[in-house]
Enzyme design. Structure first.
Site, PDB file in Angstrom:
ATOM      1  N   HIS A   1      -2.533  -1.029  -7.774  1.00 18.34           N
ATOM      2  CA  HIS A   1      -1.979   0.319  -7.725  1.00 18.34           C
ATOM      3  C   HIS A   1      -1.012   0.577  -8.879  1.00 18.34           C
ATOM      4  O   HIS A   1      -0.722   1.732  -9.198  1.00 18.34           O
ATOM      5  CB  HIS A   1      -1.265   0.550  -6.397  1.00 18.34           C
ATOM      6  CG  HIS A   1      -2.174   0.508  -5.207  1.00 18.34           C
ATOM      7  ND1 HIS A   1      -2.447  -0.667  -4.532  1.00 18.34           N
ATOM      8  CD2 HIS A   1      -2.895   1.470  -4.591  1.00 18.34           C
ATOM      9  CE1 HIS A   1      -3.285  -0.404  -3.535  1.00 18.34           C
ATOM     10  NE2 HIS A   1      -3.580   0.872  -3.548  1.00 18.34           N
TER      11      HIS A   1
ATOM     12  N   GLU B   1      -9.545   8.427  -1.929  1.00 19.76           N
ATOM     13  CA  GLU B   1     -10.190   7.409  -1.115  1.00 19.76           C
ATOM     14  C   GLU B   1     -11.707   7.494  -1.182  1.00 19.76           C
ATOM     15  O   GLU B   1     -12.400   6.480  -1.278  1.00 19.76           O
ATOM     16  CB  GLU B   1      -9.700   7.507   0.328  1.00 19.76           C
ATOM     17  CG  GLU B   1      -8.264   7.076   0.506  1.00 19.76           C
ATOM     18  CD  GLU B   1      -8.032   5.651   0.030  1.00 19.76           C
ATOM     19  OE1 GLU B   1      -8.892   4.779   0.241  1.00 19.76           O
ATOM     20  OE2 GLU B   1      -6.985   5.402  -0.580  1.00 19.76           O
TER      21      GLU B   1
END
Length: 795
Positions: free
Chosen positions: A423, A336
């Site tokens: 993703h 992240e």
């Protein structure tokens, strides 16, 4: 109601991992370091002399975003671009200069110079309405639409960007959704969310017993890291607003048990520290933000919140299902926070293939942080989220050594990769990186297959692989870099990672060849320059194509750059010219790093057609680039006059046309102008897009190319000012690229009966084009667009 419709259900695909998000309430990220003034000045000098190197035009302005100066003195200056005062999304570029300040190449996302008009046909109010309809959760604010140039595809189009802020459907994940609306057609062309999610000494839940740095205040220890920019870790207390910094009396934090609230904080604090150290000690970047500031980490966010997210300024971690599995594992933290690095450097657009590269970058660096940290209970591997068990079956979210094992990700590139969730399109780059670092076949971390018949790859190790990827991201990637680009092959991950390998290890080095092999092994091909270990240079054109009428001329800028060794004299020539055409270079030769203007002049007798002209630069070696010249048709007589559309009145049903189901109809609910059949687009009173198209070849040498059709519009919309429902009439080439929008009609044009519309297609003489009608309808109040008695008459 137009006609009966089958029920359609929309499914929102999610990765199960993490989403990237930015919330309006959060503080802005710290300011990035100021650009190096001398490097920026050298780049500005080069840019003035080589506007063609960035597909530039006189209608543009450029702003320096950042600079990087190598130890050698070579520099890389990133720019943003405005066109006629409008921001250009995807128009960013990098100017590379040699140690002596001469031009050494560019990274540019545009495939051709911008030439579009800047007057919007779609209103800001319509764009705002479209954006609101796109938001799937609870919207709290809709921003004022901004008119800008959307060049994320490499081609420019006028568009509105509207930001809708609020909460995703789960009610806990914040959202700032950017919705892009075509300012000419009113169609929604894309959207992305700013919020990107994954889905001390202390004992963490995943890392085990580790050391963390804290601050003593009076007699109480605070979970604030004094060595890494005072990054703090705080407790959200399973809410979504306030956050309390963790404190402790004896500086022994957590027990390793989820029930102890400090345990998750230890993992988050340790993850932030190791991610900071990784980028600083491995890549020389002073923390996530590049300025030494620490990253705030918020744990115990929300209730049963199975996610973690980066909002541009801080990390936030949920506690997982039943508040029993906090998402604070090391690779999630590294993943992240790496989004923050990507945003600060290349700013990869979070959709399509550039979005896949964005996600892969976080997977790559998240795993490299895991290896770097060497935590006792969470050693490095090439799996993503293996500790947090989001799938509830002990499997990781993603497998870098063979991404398709998750059932959704691409291990090999294909033409459909760009259409996947980011993703999953990330799998191609993840697989490349694993192959580059560890090789293909059986490894200590898993078995990596090759795609198709690609040769096996011998890895070069993590240390070299991670440096190559970071270098490519840092100085070469642009915001819309992709895996494969037919219109701009230089703006690809393969091309840029090869340039990075050359910088770090030399042209044609073992590492360079490993990069080539690793991309080939995931089915990402490229037109790599031939290897050279001596003096070498490159040749590039801007623009790369043009069209002329016989007797007129076209011009392009020929740019060169020294790619290895020393600068050399480059002499230009051109081949493949059509009869009656000539090429002139001014100047005829340059020192590599300089540029020349190529003018191609045609004569009245030059035959119509499209020609591939090879532009050669000769020095110690010869390097080439290709220019596509289209000569429009004139003389020679009109050899094939007549009406060119098949089944122009639709009386043979769908013959000759490609149309959405039910568009060509004999329904009595809308009258045909003549006969029984017509094309009826939309009319449902619900969100829908329908199309009608036909490919047609236009002969060269004719004097008139008249397109006509009859159009009837009726609508239940009552507004007299807002175009909610629209019909676009467009001309496309054989590749599906829009060449022109001939007209846009809407509910504002409703009228009794049919009216005839006429247009000239003379600009497309000698070409095969597609005539396309596209009707779009919003969520309420029907508008019907009825087309009949078409014709394309050539004489």
């Amino acid at each position: 109601m137009k006609r009966a419709l089958a029920a359609v259900s929309a499914v929102l695909l999610t990765s199960g991992l993490l989403t990237c998000v930015v919330t309006p309430a959060h503080a802005a990220p710290p300011t990035s370091p100021a650009p190096d003034a001398s490097a920026a000045a050298r780049a500005a000098t080069v840019l003035r002399a080589n506007p063609g190197a960035v597909q530039g035009s006189s209608a543009e302005s450029y702003q320096v975003r950042s600079t990087k100066v190598d130890p050698s003195g070579a520099a890389h200056t990133r720019y943003t671009r405005t066109y006629q005062g409008l921001r250009v999304y995807g128009g960013d570029f990098v100017i590379h200069t040699a140690p002596n300040g001469t031009y050494a190449g560019s990274s540019v996302g545009l495939a051709a110079p911008l030439t579009l008009a800047t007057s919007a046909r779609t209103t800001a109010a319509a764009a705002k309405k479209a954006a609101s309809a796109r938001f799937a959760g609870k919207a709290e604010a809709v921003g004022t639409p901004e008119l800008f140039v959307d060049a994320s595809s490499g081609q420019g189009r006028l568009a509105w960007e509207t930001v809708v802020s609020g909460w995703q459907p789960d009610g806990q994940t914040p959202s700032r959704l950017h919705v892009i609306t075509d300012a000419t057609t009113g169609a929604t062309v894309g959207s992305y969310d700013e919020i990107e999610s994954v889905v001390g000494s202390g004992q963490g839940i995943y890392t085990g017993t580790v050391s963390i740095d804290t601050t003593l205040s009076g007699s109480t220890y605070q979970m604030i890291d004094p060595l890494r920019g005072n990054g703090r870790t705080c407790d959200m207390n399973n809410g979504t607003s306030s956050c309390t910094t963790f404190t402790d009396a004896d500086n022994a934090w957590g027990t390793g048990a989820t029930s102890n609230r400090q345990s998750a904080a230890v993992d988050a604090h340790f993850g932030a520290a190791k991610t900071f150290d990784y980028f600083k000690n491995t890549h020389g970047r002073n923390g996530i933000f590049g300025n030494g500031s620490g990253v705030p980490s918020r744990v115990h966010y929300g209730n049963n919140y199975v996610n973690a997210f980066w909002d541009g300024a801080q990390m936030t971690y949920g506690d997982g299902s039943g508040n029993s599995r906090p998402l604070v594992s090391l690779d999630v933290a590294g993943h992240e926070m790496s989004h923050g690095v990507t945003e600060a450097l290349a700013g990869l657009v979070y959709s399509g293939e550039s979005g896949g590269l964005n996600e892969a970058t976080s997977d790559i660096f998240g795993n490299m942080v895991e290896f770097y940290a060497a935590a006792p209970s969470d050693p490095g591997d090439y799996q993503v989220g293996e500790k947090i068990n989001i799938n509830n079956n002990g499997t990781p979210l993603r497998y870098m050594y063979n991404p398709s094992l998750d059932g959704s990700s691409d291990s090999c590139w294909s033409t459909s990769t760009k259409n996947k969730d980011v993703h999953y399109s990330s799998g191609v780059a993840n697989h490349f990186f694993f192959n580059l670092a560890e090789g293909t076949g059986a490894t200590s971390y898993g078995t990596s297959p090759v795609c198709g018949s690609a040769p096996a790859v011998t890895g070069i190790g993590r240390t070299k692989a991670e440096k190559i990827w970071y270098r490519a991201l840092d100085v070469y990637f642009t915001s819309n870099t992709s895996y494969v680009s037919t219109s701009n092959p230089a703006n690809t991950s393969r091309a840029y990672s090869l340039r990075a390998a050359t910088d770090l290890y030399g042209s044609c080095s073992t590492e360079y060849k490993a990069v080539q092999a690793a991309w080939t092994a995931v089915n990402v091909a490229g037109s790599d320059s031939a290897c050279s270990t001596g003096n070498d240079f490159s040749v590039a054109l801007s623009p790369t194509a043009g069209s002329v009428n016989p007797g007129s001329s076209a011009a392009t800028t020929v740019s060169t750059a020294t790619t290895s060794g020393s600068a050399q004299t480059v002499t230009f020539s051109a081949s493949g010219l059509p009869s009656g055409a000539s090429a002139a270079f001014s100047p005829a030769s340059v020192t590599s790093g300089g540029s020349s203007t190529l003018t191609i002049s045609t004569s009245a007798s030059t035959p119509a057609g499209t020609y591939s002209i090879t532009v050669n630069g000769a020095g110690a070696v010869t390097r080439s680039a290709t220019y596509q010249l289209t000569v429009n048709g004139t003389g020679g007589g009109c050899t094939a006059p007549g009406q060119k559309l098949a089944n122009p009145g639709f009386e043979s049903g769908a013959t000759g046309w490609t149309a959405s189901s039910g568009v060509i109809t004999s329904s009595s609910s809308q009258a045909a102008r003549t006969g029984s059949y017509k094309a009826w687009l939309n009319g449902y009173g619900s969100t829908r897009t329908e199309t009608l198209a036909q490919s047609v070849s236009l002969p060269a040498g004719c004097s008139s190319y008249a397109l006509s059709f009859w159009l009837h519009i009726d609508s239940a919309e009552t507004t007299s000012s807002v175009a909610y429902d629209k019909l676009n009439v467009q001309v496309l080439n054989s590749s599906g690229t829009v060449l022109a929008t001939l007209a846009t009609y809407s509910n504002l044009n409703k009228a009794t009966g049919y009216s005839q519309k006429t247009f000239s297609l003379a600009a497309y003489a000698g070409q095969t084009v597609s005539l396309k009608f596209t009707g779009t309808e919003d969520s309420s109040l029907q508008t019907s667009f009825v087309v009949d008695d078409t014709a394309l008459t050539v004489s």
